[in-house]
Design a protein around this motif. Structure first.
Motif, PDB file in Angstrom:
ATOM      1  N   GLU A  37      33.255  -1.406  26.184  1.00 14.90           N
ATOM      2  CA  GLU A  37      34.009  -0.334  25.527  1.00 14.90           C
ATOM      3  C   GLU A  37      33.304   0.014  24.218  1.00 14.90           C
ATOM      4  O   GLU A  37      33.100  -0.873  23.391  1.00 14.90           O
ATOM      5  CB  GLU A  37      35.441  -0.813  25.246  1.00 14.90           C
ATOM      6  N   PRO A  38      32.888   1.249  24.034  1.00 17.89           N
ATOM      7  CA  PRO A  38      32.130   1.581  22.825  1.00 17.89           C
ATOM      8  C   PRO A  38      32.970   1.444  21.562  1.00 17.89           C
ATOM      9  O   PRO A  38      34.180   1.638  21.573  1.00 17.89           O
ATOM     10  CB  PRO A  38      31.724   3.037  23.064  1.00 17.89           C
TER      11      PRO A  38
ATOM     12  N   GLU B  86      28.983   3.664  18.403  1.00 20.81           N
ATOM     13  CA  GLU B  86      28.592   3.885  19.800  1.00 20.81           C
ATOM     14  C   GLU B  86      29.305   5.109  20.367  1.00 20.81           C
ATOM     15  O   GLU B  86      28.729   5.871  21.150  1.00 20.81           O
ATOM     16  CB  GLU B  86      28.903   2.641  20.643  1.00 20.81           C
ATOM     17  N   SER B  87      30.559   5.343  19.963  1.00 18.60           N
ATOM     18  CA  SER B  87      31.287   6.541  20.406  1.00 18.60           C
ATOM     19  C   SER B  87      30.708   7.809  19.794  1.00 18.60           C
ATOM     20  O   SER B  87      30.934   8.908  20.298  1.00 18.60           O
ATOM     21  CB  SER B  87      32.770   6.433  20.017  1.00 18.60           C
TER      22      SER B  87
ATOM     23  N   ASP C 206      24.464   1.567  22.881  1.00 17.23           N
ATOM     24  CA  ASP C 206      25.475   0.547  23.143  1.00 17.23           C
ATOM     25  C   ASP C 206      24.983  -0.850  22.778  1.00 17.23           C
ATOM     26  O   ASP C 206      25.789  -1.711  22.426  1.00 17.23           O
ATOM     27  CB  ASP C 206      25.876   0.567  24.626  1.00 17.23           C
TER      28      ASP C 206
END
Length: 199
Positions: A175-176, A180-181, A186
Motif C-alpha cells: 500500500e503506497p 509513493e502516492s 515504491d
C-alpha cells in the motif's frame, strides 16, 4: 577517449566511500519535511506494530529505552541527491521489536506523528537492516531530524526512514505511503536510482 561516459558505470568513488549514481556528498545534514515538525512529549510517545489479523504490540518510551540498543554508523542517501557518510546513530533494531510478532504479511506501512507514511517490504526492516533511532551524533535525536524517534533504513532513499515514527502496520498487499502516492518509487533503492515510479 573513454568508451562510456562518466557515471554510466553507476558508482564513483568519493574518498573511501562510493556514491550511488546521481548523488553528491554533503557535510551538512539538510532538513527536509513534508509538513510542520511534530513535538511529541516522551510520556505520550508510543510505538505500535499492528498485524494483518488485528493484533497490536505496543511500547512506551520507557519500554523502548529498556530494550538493548545498537549504535550503527551508516551512510545516508536522499532522493534530492545528497549523500552523507558515516552518520552515527543509537537505537533499537527492528529485529528486537519484531521478535514476538506473529504475521504472514510481506508488506508494511509505516506511520508517523504528523500524518506521514511510507511503505516498505517487511524483509527490508529485518536481519539488521533497520532501527528505531532515538540518538544521533552522541546526543538526542533533534525534532527537526525526526526526534524523539525515527525509522532508520539506510540501504534505501532517506524518505523511507520515516521521521517521528509512531507505528508499523503489516499487510498482505503493498500500500503506497505519502510520497509513493505522489509518484515516488515504491521501493527507493539509491544504487538503482529508483526515485520515481517507472525508474
Amino acid at each position: 577517449m573513454p568508451i562510456i561516459s562518466r557515471g554510466f558505470g553507476g558508482r564513483r568513488p568519493s574518498g573511501d566511500h562510493e556514491l550511488p549514481p546521481g548523488q553528491y556528498e554533503t557535510f551538512d545534514f539538510p532538513v527536509l519535511s513534508a509538513g510542520p515538525t511534530p513535538h511529541v512529549p516522551l510520556d505520550e510517545w508510543e510505538f505500535t506494530i499492528g498485524t494483518e489479523t488485528g493484533t497490536e504490540y505496543r511500547w512506551s518510551w520507557d519500554d523502548l529505552m529498556a530494550l538493548p540498543a545498537e549504535t550503527p554508523t551508516v551512510d545516508l542517501h536522499c532522493v534530492t541527491k545528497w549523500s552523507k557518510f558515516d552518520t552515527e546513530w543509537r537505537g533499537v533494531s527492528l529485529d528486537v521489536l519484531f521478535e514476538d510478532v506473529e504475521s504472514a504479511a510481506d508488506f508494511t506501512l509505516v506511520h508517523s506523528y504528523g500524518g506521514y507514511s511510507t511503505n516498505l517490504p517487511l524483509e527490508d526492516l529485518l536481519d539488521g537492516k533497520a532501527w528505531i533511532a532515538y540518538g544521533y551524533g552522541g546526543g538526542e535525536l533533534p525534532p527537526e531530524h525526526g526526534g524523539p524517534a525515527r525509522l532508520l533504513v539506510p540501504h534505501l532513499y532517506f524518505w523511507k526512514s520515516a521521521k517521528w515514527v509512531r507505528g508499523i502496520r503489516l499487510g498482505l498487499e503493498d500500500e503506497p505511503g505519502f510520497w509513493e502516492s505522489a509518484g515516488y518509487h515504491d521501493y527507493g533503492d539509491p544504487w538503482r536510482e529508483q526515485r520515481y515510479q517507472g525508474d
